[in-house]
Design a protein around this motif. Structure first.
Motif: not given
Length: 497
Positions: A144-172
């Protein structure tokens, strides 16, 4: 002294006869944002998906934190501290936001065989607040989320892993200004904490603003790595395409022109956020529709094409035909290039040929029979017209780069030969060389008397191409501007925010 975090040595990757990467070397350091740029199909996503464990290299070696690195899959890469934010949708449908954030970690919330849903929601709330996405409900079904909010959910999921390297592929490209600001804040925090961001973008201005170093790829080869002081628009463009590229992609005339005849109109449309929308598009006219992602402008495009039916009001053609469904729209020679490629514009599990031919199958055959040869010739013609980088027309769309998916999406409808075109973010994820080709295509369609609605979140694109610009804010049209030399981005932004 820069501290090396990841080193890629002589990586090669081929897909059939296509060499996606050829002896590519790449080094990521701590405390930096390292940009990757290149035309569609240059190898940017290929090298980063190998780093993220999504696919394997044919040959070469990776060294991570001083040790040999060869992840079996993305989960192993995540566990080692490398997370990947993909260009297209990366959330799972039918489950909650919280479940998406902790996918693969469900055992953390199980005790005595029972799932502690309350704890799942509590931690998801913390994860969303941490990246500034407090407006998203952790209990909401992600579909039910917008495309943008789904991307923000992905960012939250990635940061929950406390990454050493974050790859951002055209997400912006999927984010509004506020969403991009959240993304940039996350990237800045990673830099401050001695982590690394590998940032892929086609936007040279964005790359110059956020990156410390920039690696340019072309046709699978590493062309150059630039330091911040070496960044310049002209140098980057030339390295990307191997030739000089003019900065001015847009139409040269500054006068609004169109035919008197109205091709399509929207009258008193109210639906959801939209309130009493009235607008019309003439034959031979490009109407630009601009605003923030959640302003309602994307909904206007769907209502014009009959994908969404308004609660009040109507859409009708110049001859009075009511557009009451997308089927009616197609029958009446309308075309719609959707913003969300994977969900709305393309069948990713089908071939390039099948996608391009889908709208025109009744025209290609005799009665119920369609010649395979005719299909192939037609698909090849339009794939070539949009300069699609592919193995061949039988390649599945899911294996194309984001920009080449967009080319197929556009080719599918341009080949259809519509009279009315609705382009929703037509240059999203497209490199600078193809952007110019898309703009030329829009002008060709205009010269043929086609009516065009171009929805875009990039104000300079609208200023550069539209005969008339409408601004949408909070579901209302707040401004209308004719093509004029004095029209500036700052002037439009007054009506957007």
């Amino acid at each position: 002294m820069r501290e090396e975090l990841l080193k890629v040595n002589q990586i090669n990757k081929s897909f059939g006869p296509t060499k996606a990467l050829v002896n590519v070397d790449f080094t990521a350091y701590r405390g930096e944002v390292h940009g990757l740029i290149g035309e569609n199909g240059s190898g940017k996503s290929t090298v980063t998906t190998i780093i993220a464990g999504i696919q394997k290299a044919d040959s070469g070696e990776m060294i991570y934190k001083g040790e040999h690195y060869d992840p079996k899959n993305a989960l192993e890469a995540n566990a080692k501290g490398i997370c990947y934010l993909m260009q297209e949708q990366g959330t799972f449908e039918g489950i909650s936001v919280a479940a998406n954030i902790f996918v693969g970690k469900e055992e953390e919330f199980v005790k005595n065989g029972l799932m502690n849903v309350g704890e799942l929601y509590r931690r998801a709330r913390i994860a969303l607040d941490r990246i500034g996405a407090s407006h998203i409900n952790e209990k909401e079904n992600t579909s039910r989320l917008t495309f943008e909010d789904r991307k923000l959910v992905e960012i939250a999921r990635a940061m929950e892993n406390d990454p050493e390297i974050l790859v951002v592929d055209e997400t912006s490209t999927a984010l509004s200004k506020s969403g991009r600001d959240l993304m940039y804040q996350v990237m800045e925090k990673m830099k401050e904490n001695g982590k690394c961001v590998i940032f892929i973008s086609h936007d040279i201005g964005e790359v110059k603003a956020v990156c410390d170093y920039l690696t340019v790829l072309r046709d699978g080869h590493l062309i150059a790595t630039l330091e911040k002081q070496e960044f310049s628009d002209d140098a980057i463009r030339k390295l990307m395409v191997g030739r000089e590229v003019s900065e001015n992609f847009y139409r040269e005339d500054m006068h609004a022109t169109c035919e008197k005849e109205i091709a399509i109109r929207m009258e008193h449309v109210t639906h959801g956020l939209l309130k009493d929308i009235n607008m019309e598009i003439h034959k031979g006219e490009i109407v630009g529709l601009g605003g923030l992602t959640d302003s309602g402008m994307h909904d206007i495009g769907k209502i014009f094409f009959g994908l969404t039916q308004p609660d009040i009001g109507k859409v009708e053609l110049g001859d009075g035909t009511r557009i009451d469904s997308s089927l009616t729209a197609v029958k009446k020679n309308m075309a719609y290039v959707a913003k969300d490629r994977d969900k709305e514009a393309l069948i990713t599990a089908a071939s390039i040929k099948d996608n391009i031919c889908a709208p025109v199958l009744p025209r290609l055959g005799k009665k119920i029979f369609v010649s395979s040869k005719t299909e192939k010739q037609y698909a090849q013609k339009w794939a070539d017209e949009l300069k699609t980088k592919m193995q061949d027309i039988n390649q599945y769309v899911m294996y194309l780069s984001g920009g080449n998916k967009q080319k197929v999406s556009v080719a599918k409808w341009v080949g259809f030969g519509a009279d009315i075109y609705i382009f929703d973010c037509p240059t999203r994820g497209i490199d600078i060389g193809v952007k110019a080709d898309i703009y030329k295509l829009l002008m060709k369609l205009k010269s043929e008397g086609k009516a065009i609605l171009m929805i875009s979140e990039e104000m300079m694109e609208i200023i550069g191409m539209a005969d008339r610009t409408l601004i949408v804010k909070n579901g209302c049209i707040t401004g209308e501007f004719k093509r004029d030399e004095g029209l500036t981005e700052d002037k439009l932004i007054e009506y957007i925010i």
